[in-house]
Design a protein around this motif. Structure first.
Motif, PDB file in Angstrom:
ATOM      1  N   LYS A   8      -2.441   2.497   1.554  1.00  0.00           N
ATOM      2  CA  LYS A   8      -0.990   2.294   0.637  1.00  0.00           C
ATOM      3  C   LYS A   8      -0.547   2.661  -0.165  1.00  0.00           C
ATOM      4  O   LYS A   8      -0.216   4.073  -0.279  1.00  0.00           O
ATOM      5  CB  LYS A   8      -2.478   1.625  -0.098  1.00  0.00           C
ATOM      6  CG  LYS A   8      -1.733   0.243  -1.603  1.00  0.00           C
ATOM      7  CD  LYS A   8      -2.046  -0.029  -2.058  1.00  0.00           C
ATOM      8  CE  LYS A   8      -2.471  -1.050  -2.722  1.00  0.00           C
ATOM      9  NZ  LYS A   8      -2.437  -2.294  -3.626  1.00  0.00           N
ATOM     10  N   GLU A  39      -7.557   7.527   1.809  1.00  0.00           N
ATOM     11  CA  GLU A  39      -6.453   7.584   2.681  1.00  0.00           C
ATOM     12  C   GLU A  39      -6.731   8.878   4.059  1.00  0.00           C
ATOM     13  O   GLU A  39      -6.565   8.203   4.968  1.00  0.00           O
ATOM     14  CB  GLU A  39      -5.530   6.190   2.621  1.00  0.00           C
ATOM     15  CG  GLU A  39      -6.370   5.025   1.895  1.00  0.00           C
ATOM     16  CD  GLU A  39      -4.866   4.345   1.573  1.00  0.00           C
ATOM     17  OE1 GLU A  39      -4.452   5.084   1.424  1.00  0.00           O
ATOM     18  OE2 GLU A  39      -6.261   3.637   0.230  1.00  0.00           O
ATOM     19  N   LEU A  60      -0.969   1.891   9.734  1.00  0.00           N
ATOM     20  CA  LEU A  60      -0.750   0.693   9.386  1.00  0.00           C
ATOM     21  C   LEU A  60      -0.519   0.326   7.721  1.00  0.00           C
ATOM     22  O   LEU A  60      -1.244   0.389   7.377  1.00  0.00           O
ATOM     23  CB  LEU A  60      -2.028  -0.716   9.792  1.00  0.00           C
ATOM     24  CG  LEU A  60      -1.103  -2.305   8.936  1.00  0.00           C
ATOM     25  CD1 LEU A  60      -1.677  -3.309   9.779  1.00  0.00           C
ATOM     26  CD2 LEU A  60      -2.077  -2.834   7.797  1.00  0.00           C
ATOM     27  N   GLY A 121      -9.378   3.568   3.577  1.00  0.00           N
ATOM     28  CA  GLY A 121      -9.869   4.074   2.400  1.00  0.00           C
ATOM     29  C   GLY A 121     -11.299   3.406   1.818  1.00  0.00           C
ATOM     30  O   GLY A 121     -11.076   2.374   1.218  1.00  0.00           O
ATOM     31  N   GLU A 123     -11.601   3.053  -2.007  1.00  0.00           N
ATOM     32  CA  GLU A 123     -10.736   2.090  -2.074  1.00  0.00           C
ATOM     33  C   GLU A 123      -9.598   2.948  -2.520  1.00  0.00           C
ATOM     34  O   GLU A 123      -9.668   3.407  -1.980  1.00  0.00           O
ATOM     35  CB  GLU A 123     -11.385   1.941  -3.833  1.00  0.00           C
ATOM     36  CG  GLU A 123     -10.897   3.382  -4.912  1.00  0.00           C
ATOM     37  CD  GLU A 123     -12.575   4.399  -4.625  1.00  0.00           C
ATOM     38  OE1 GLU A 123     -13.077   4.789  -3.147  1.00  0.00           O
ATOM     39  OE2 GLU A 123     -11.838   5.722  -5.595  1.00  0.00           O
ATOM     40  N   ASN A 129     -10.248  -1.851  -5.615  1.00  0.00           N
ATOM     41  CA  ASN A 129     -10.560  -3.442  -4.975  1.00  0.00           C
ATOM     42  C   ASN A 129     -11.543  -3.161  -3.914  1.00  0.00           C
ATOM     43  O   ASN A 129     -12.575  -3.474  -4.757  1.00  0.00           O
ATOM     44  CB  ASN A 129     -10.080  -3.771  -4.704  1.00  0.00           C
ATOM     45  CG  ASN A 129      -8.773  -4.616  -5.095  1.00  0.00           C
ATOM     46  OD1 ASN A 129      -8.900  -5.174  -6.795  1.00  0.00           O
ATOM     47  ND2 ASN A 129      -7.449  -4.512  -5.074  1.00  0.00           N
ATOM     48  N   TYR A 130     -12.435  -2.209  -3.360  1.00  0.00           N
ATOM     49  CA  TYR A 130     -13.422  -1.801  -2.960  1.00  0.00           C
ATOM     50  C   TYR A 130     -13.915  -2.688  -1.727  1.00  0.00           C
ATOM     51  O   TYR A 130     -15.314  -3.088  -2.207  1.00  0.00           O
ATOM     52  CB  TYR A 130     -14.805  -1.262  -3.795  1.00  0.00           C
ATOM     53  CG  TYR A 130     -14.444  -0.072  -4.851  1.00  0.00           C
ATOM     54  CD1 TYR A 130     -15.248   0.419  -4.608  1.00  0.00           C
ATOM     55  CD2 TYR A 130     -13.666  -0.079  -6.169  1.00  0.00           C
ATOM     56  CE1 TYR A 130     -15.593   2.103  -5.738  1.00  0.00           C
ATOM     57  CE2 TYR A 130     -13.551   0.981  -6.887  1.00  0.00           C
ATOM     58  CZ  TYR A 130     -14.950   2.208  -6.122  1.00  0.00           C
ATOM     59  OH  TYR A 130     -14.730   3.812  -7.207  1.00  0.00           O
ATOM     60  N   GLN A 131     -12.956  -3.312  -1.615  1.00  0.00           N
ATOM     61  CA  GLN A 131     -12.716  -4.818  -0.880  1.00  0.00           C
ATOM     62  C   GLN A 131     -12.062  -4.875   0.581  1.00  0.00           C
ATOM     63  O   GLN A 131     -12.790  -5.554   1.253  1.00  0.00           O
ATOM     64  CB  GLN A 131     -13.110  -5.753  -1.263  1.00  0.00           C
ATOM     65  CG  GLN A 131     -11.769  -6.037  -1.766  1.00  0.00           C
ATOM     66  CD  GLN A 131     -11.679  -7.061  -3.104  1.00  0.00           C
ATOM     67  OE1 GLN A 131     -11.630  -8.324  -2.980  1.00  0.00           O
ATOM     68  NE2 GLN A 131     -12.503  -7.088  -3.896  1.00  0.00           N
TER      69      GLN A 131
HETATM   70  N1  LIG Z   1      -1.475  -2.685   0.965  1.00  0.00           N
HETATM   71  C1  LIG Z   1      -1.962  -1.941   1.551  1.00  0.00           C
HETATM   72  N2  LIG Z   1      -1.987  -1.840   3.382  1.00  0.00           N
HETATM   73  C2  LIG Z   1      -2.588  -0.824   4.114  1.00  0.00           C
HETATM   74  N3  LIG Z   1      -3.918  -0.686   3.885  1.00  0.00           N
HETATM   75  C3  LIG Z   1      -4.148  -1.445   2.037  1.00  0.00           C
HETATM   76  C4  LIG Z   1      -4.074  -1.568   1.447  1.00  0.00           C
HETATM   77  N4  LIG Z   1      -4.581  -2.071   0.475  1.00  0.00           N
HETATM   78  C5  LIG Z   1      -5.890  -1.643   0.839  1.00  0.00           C
HETATM   79  N5  LIG Z   1      -5.506  -0.603   1.447  1.00  0.00           N
HETATM   80  C6  LIG Z   1      -7.219  -0.316   2.779  1.00  0.00           C
HETATM   81  O1  LIG Z   1      -8.059  -0.956   2.065  1.00  0.00           O
HETATM   82  C7  LIG Z   1      -8.504   0.491   1.581  1.00  0.00           C
HETATM   83  C8  LIG Z   1      -9.785  -0.288   0.949  1.00  0.00           C
HETATM   84  O2  LIG Z   1      -8.250  -0.963  -0.444  1.00  0.00           O
HETATM   85  P1  LIG Z   1      -9.055  -1.732  -1.883  1.00  0.00           P
HETATM   86  O3  LIG Z   1      -9.551  -2.714  -1.361  1.00  0.00           O
HETATM   87  O4  LIG Z   1      -8.096  -2.137  -2.155  1.00  0.00           O
HETATM   88  O5  LIG Z   1      -9.748  -0.915  -2.851  1.00  0.00           O
HETATM   89  C9  LIG Z   1      -7.275   1.556   1.083  1.00  0.00           C
HETATM   90  O6  LIG Z   1      -7.858   2.300   0.773  1.00  0.00           O
HETATM   91  C10 LIG Z   1      -6.291   0.976   2.466  1.00  0.00           C
HETATM   92  O7  LIG Z   1      -7.656   1.468   3.103  1.00  0.00           O
END
Ligand SMILES: Nc1ncnc2c1ncn2[C@@H]1O[C@H](COP(=O)(O)O)[C@@H](O)[C@H]1O
Ligand SMILES: Cc1cc2nc3c(=O)[nH]c(=O)nc-3n(C[C@H](O)[C@H](O)[C@H](O)COP(=O)(O)OP(=O)(O)OC[C@H]3O[C@@H](n4cnc5c(N)ncnc54)[C@H](O)[C@@H]3O)c2cc1C
Lengths: 254, 314
Positions: A8, A39, A60, A121, A123, A129-131
């Motif tokens: 991201k 990431e 991606l 990653g 988060e 968001n961890y999800q």
């Molecule tokens: N906009 C995005 N594009 C691609 N991967 C994403 C995006 N947002 C989140 N991710 C992937 O999801 C993981 C967890 O994101 P989150 O749930 O927002 O903490 C990130 O570390 C990325 O690997």
């Protein structure tokens, strides 16, 4: 192995957080952009696995047109091809992000074959968001392990290591699987100049998904209080050492 | 309406971060129920829990995230709560993300406060930024950001205990801990040290950390570092302080040659006092520090070490 890594684009904030006037985003006019260190390590881990087992690493991102920069950076670090889900600059919540990634995976696997591993990653750097990875795993019906500090693949299984107090917990996932990793799982390589040049001509496929209404809806951002105190200067150069030791005694650490 | 909280524990005594999550859960109103896996967990009544649902099941002797979420889901069906709350720990965030995925519901991670109208305040950027957000669903899923809400006791009796017999599918048990490897602890833990001597790019090399180690030795301190240092391979990532490293909370944090990027500060702002040693009087670290010494750390750090030796021997 076919591996997909999701990254991201986020601003590289410096010494303080500055918001736009509408409090909806960080002021990024003077900032560079990057991806989360988690990431970066995800990309490195995928590249190492493919170096060892053969295959292909796809990278991606869901983000604005400018996010191609982060795809190219990841391709310079060893990725083979990019998948860019192009958005307008609005932020997507985790549910919408996961749904778009799942749709892209379905489309991609239809032509290129299944991904053995999808790497996230732990988060995202900004939203945290961890999800997203867990949601993608459920939608695809694949097992998922998170927060990994160690990963290896053999005999169709992924051995996943998590750091916990006092040691490591080990999980064994049948492939295809989904994992999320933490910085420290490896030390990512620096891209060479030829690698950067090669990355420019690697294929990046783009599409533009529709943004659904968010279910976790950002109302506004707030800079937490506490930013911007001013340190008491105890002195300049080695002469300040005495004053430092006095302070250490005052606060009871020396 | 009922609120359901997940309580993590160590051999029956609840984790501090789970007690903080219970405080946040109480702010949502309604009778408080808790789920604990393994147990029994004692003392939860004092934190407002009316009923503790206890899972004691051999299949869950080892941690299995999807199975924990399945237990929560079973209780959601049974109790029809307005919210499910957990601590913003690895397992708390993981279990709630699983539950959110199973139900296709929004999930707000690392919340520090709840408003009346379904809004929450949550942390972004590892705590360097806050977000007010609206959770658009009847059942709210959230975790409590560590150390942002204080645990609080109430005048309650002991919680009633109800055994929960989990209905688990094979899929719920595919991902589970199959092995635990102990690593012997080496030296003073960064996360728990009373003093941390930390170095950044300004230290200049791996060898440069020798003088930081020397100072740390006199102060019984742990040595930390910035990400630039780990990326350069001068120190292992286990020493990194910050958003993607370790969060520290010492009495004194000494930042040597560290500029003070928000992602670094996210890891050390829990320190009671911060001393910055930096050649640049304008470095951002100075607006996050209590004390500063301006100049070349290669001269200042050894001078402090010498002064400390003098003071300690007199
Ligand atoms: N906009 C995005 N594009 C691609 N991967 C994403 C995006 N947002 C989140 N991710 C992937 O999801 C993981 C967890 O994101 P989150 O749930 O927002 O903490 C990130 O570390 C990325 O690997
Ligand atoms: C999502 C994300 C997560 C991140 N996570 C982390 C994290 O967990 N931890 C982390 O640390 N960083 C993290 N970073 C990186 C962070 O943004 C900074 O790049 C990093 O903290 C800078 O490290 P530094 O202060 O050592 O180096 P610099 O920013 O280069 O600062 C060096 C400082 O040393 C001073 N200096 C130089 N020479 C001397 C001398 N001889 N004597 C005294 N002072 C001197 C300079 O004045 C300067 O202030 C993250 C970044 C992102 C995008």
């Amino acid at each position: 192995m076919r591996i997909l890594v999701c990254v991201k684009r986020v601003p590289l904030t410096g010494g303080k957080m500055v918001l736009t006037a509408d409090e909806q985003a960080l002021e990024t006019r003077h900032l560079g952009f990057t991806i989360s260190p988690h990431e970066e390590c995800g990309v490195e881990e995928a590249v190492k696995l493919v170096e060892a087992h053969g295959g292909e690493v796809s990278v991606l991102t869901l983000g604005p047109a400018e996010a191609e920069e982060q795809i190219r950076d990841s391709l310079a670090n060893g990725g083979d091809r990019g998948v860019h889900l192009v958005t307008d600059s609005e932020e997507w919540d985790a549910q919408a992000t996961a749904a778009a990634i799942v749709a892209a995976v379905h489309a991609d696997e239809g032509t290129g074959g299944a991904y053995d591993l999808i790497v996230f990653g732990n988060e995202s750097a900004d939203a945290g968001n961890y999800q997203v990875g867990i949601r993608v795993a459920y939608a695809l019906g694949r097992p998922v392990a998170t927060g990994l500090k160690g990963l290896s693949v053999a005999d169709g299984r992924a051995r996943c290591e998590q750091e916990v107090p006092g040691g490591r917990d080990i999980y064994e996932l049948p492939l295809p699987a989904v994992v999320s990793v933490l910085e420290g799982i490896n030390l990512p390589r620096y891209p060479s100049v030829p690698a950067k040049l090669r990355a420019r001509s690697k294929p990046v496929e783009s599409s533009s998904p529709e943004r659904p209404a968010p279910q976790l809806e950002k109302v506004r951002l707030v800079v937490p209080p506490g930013q911007g105190k001013q340190a008491e200067v105890l002195g300049t150069g080695p002469e300040a050492a005495r004053r430092v030791v006095e302070i250490m005694r005052e606060i009871g650490v020396a | 309406m009922t609120v359901l909280a997940l309580v993590e524990h160590d051999g029956g005594s609840p984790d501090e971060l789970s007690l903080q999550a219970l405080a946040l859960a109480r702010d949502l109103g309604g009778p408080l129920h808790a789920l604990a896996v393994g147990g029994p967990v004692t003392g939860l009544g004092a934190y407002g829990v009316e009923t503790l649902h206890l899972v004691e099941d051999d299949r869950l002797a080892a941690y299995a995230p999807a199975a924990w979420a399945a237990c929560l889901e079973q209780l959601v069906d049974q109790l029809q709560p307005s919210a499910v709350v957990a601590a913003g720990t690895n397992r708390g965030n993981e279990a709630l993300a699983h539950l959110a995925a199973r139900r296709d519901l929004p999930f707000a991670a690392n919340v520090i406060g709840v408003g009346g109208d379904g809004t929450v305040t949550r942390v972004r950027w590892g705590g360097s930024l806050l977000e007010e957000a609206r959770i658009d669903s009847d059942l709210k899923l959230l975790t409590a950001a560590p150390h942002m809400v204080e645990a609080a006791t109430v005048n309650g009796g002991e919680a009633a205990v109800q055994p929960l017999d989990p209905e688990l599918s094979d899929a719920d048990l595919v991902v589970r801990v199959v092995e635990h490897a102990e690593t012997p602890s080496a030296g003073i833990s960064l996360a728990e040290a009373k003093v941390v001597v930390s170095g950044g790019r300004g230290v200049g090399s791996a060898d440069g950390f020798g003088m930081l180690e020397e100072l740390a030795g006199l102060l019984n301190a742990a040595v930390g570092c910035s990400r630039v240092v780990t990326m350069a391979g001068w120190r292992p990532h286990t020493d990194q302080v910050g958003q993607t490293g370790t969060k520290v909370a010492p009495d004194l944090y000494i930042a040597c040659g560290i500029s003070g990027a928000t992602q670094h500060i996210a890891g050390c702002k829990g320190a009671k006092k911060i001393l910055a040693i930096n050649s640049d009087a304008e470095a951002p670290i100075l607006s996050n520090a209590d004390y500063a010494v301006i100049g070349d750390l290669a001269e200042i750090v050894p001078a402090i070490t010498a002064e400390l030796r003098k003071a300690q021997s007199s």
